[in-house]
Design a protein around this motif. Structure first.
Motif: not given
Length: 331
Positions: A166-193
């Motif tokens: 659970d802790d790793e999930e929270a950190r991963l979702l924060t690190a994959s949030a679409p901020v700046g030049r980050r992809s808008p697809w990564l975090q949703p893919i992680i959640i759907l997976a």
């Protein structure tokens, strides 16, 4: 009958028999030619003779190339298989004529590969090589033995049991949030997976025309197993899909597999998470879904596993939670 004649410094032997194509081969000595002729005639008499000319002039690289052109394109993992076939062709094993492809040669290939890659990779190489040789014999008529079947295989490695906490999930979702030049697809893919246990290829192939937010389902018309699957969507998955931007080409996630792999790796590095692969999210999702769907038939219908043995490879229960459930059952 056999006819033997001197041609230069070689002895040419020609065996002719009614019902068989002529067999011709040259030898250094007349005795060798006579011995070969007798062996061919005996095989013809017994009905076991096979023309060896095709396997003597055809190399393993030749049939690997033919397999890549004629067979692989019709498979699900055609791109990955093409890479593996090209690597086999480039290996010195590919230079062997099919007639000389012995178990010893394949065993040497196995040992050399084991010094460079994992046992799992070597097993996949050997499985592909075995499929190619079997196809060449059954479909193309090459009288070739499958040398892979005669050698010892590396021990099957223990399956991965990496589950996201659970802790790793929270950190991963924060690190994959679409901020700046980050992809808008990564975090949703992680959640759907995590919510659906879909495979990477299934997520990337998902199209809006197959998603019904009202019915809370996503249709996968062509899965890895070759069957269609209707995946139920959790409230979290539906909420994630509702907030996604729509791509003009109809893809839910318009991102390539290599780009997804790179962005996931970078997100794990930002989150300080080691030894995590995108496919481990499928393990995590299967384990979590098993607590909500204890019926194995229902669970496998969601995850798409065809056998209980394969389903067990993706189910990694927490011993403490199992102990709590046992205590609750006794109480």
């Amino acid at each position: 009958m056999a006819s033997i004649r001197r041609r230069g410094d070689r002895w040419q032997c020609r065996v002719t028999r009614h019902g068989f194509p002529p067999e011709t081969k040259s030898f250094a000595t007349k005795a060798e030619a006579e011995t070969w002729a007798r062996s061919i005639e005996v095989a013809m008499d017994r009905g076991t003779h096979q023309n060896r000319a095709s396997v003597e002039r055809t190399s393993l690289a030749d049939i690997l190339a033919r397999y890549a052109e004629e067979v692989s394109p019709g498979k699900k993992g055609a791109k990955d298989e093409a890479i593996r076939l090209n690597a086999l062709r480039a290996n010195k094993l590919g230079k062997y004529a099919l007639a000389n492809l012995s178990a010893a040669a394949v065993a040497k290939f196995r040992d050399e590969r084991l010094r460079a890659v994992s046992a799992a990779t070597v097993l996949r190489d050997l499985a592909l090589l075995s499929s190619v040789l079997n196809h060449a014999r059954r479909e193309w008529g090459f009288p070739v033995e499958n040398a892979v079947q005669s050698i010892r295989k590396p021990r099957q490695p223990q399956g991965r049991e990496r589950v996201l906490s659970d802790d790793e999930e929270a950190r991963l979702l924060t690190a994959s949030a679409p901020v700046g030049r980050r992809s808008p697809w990564l975090q949703p893919i992680i959640i759907l997976a995590l919510e659906t246990a879909m495979r990477r290829g299934e997520l990337l192939a998902l199209r809006w025309e197959h998603v019904s937010l009202d019915k809370r389902t996503a249709l996968l018309p062509d899965t890895k197993n070759g069957t269609r699957r209707l995946v139920p969507l959790s409230p979290r998955a539906i909420d994630t899909l509702r907030h996604l931007p729509r791509s003009i080409d109809g893809s839910v996630f318009p991102i390539s597999a290599p780009a997804l792999h790179l962005r996931f790796k970078l997100a794990c590095k930002r989150a300080g998470i080691d030894e995590l692969r995108l496919h481990d999210l499928r393990h995590t999702a299967t384990t979590r879904l098993s607590e909500k769907l204890p019926n194995l038939a229902e669970l496998s219908a969601v995850t798409g596993h065809k056998s209980l043995q394969m389903l067990k490879r993706y189910y990694h229960p927490n011993a403490e939670r199992l102990a709590d459930r046992l205590a609750a059952a006794v109480a």
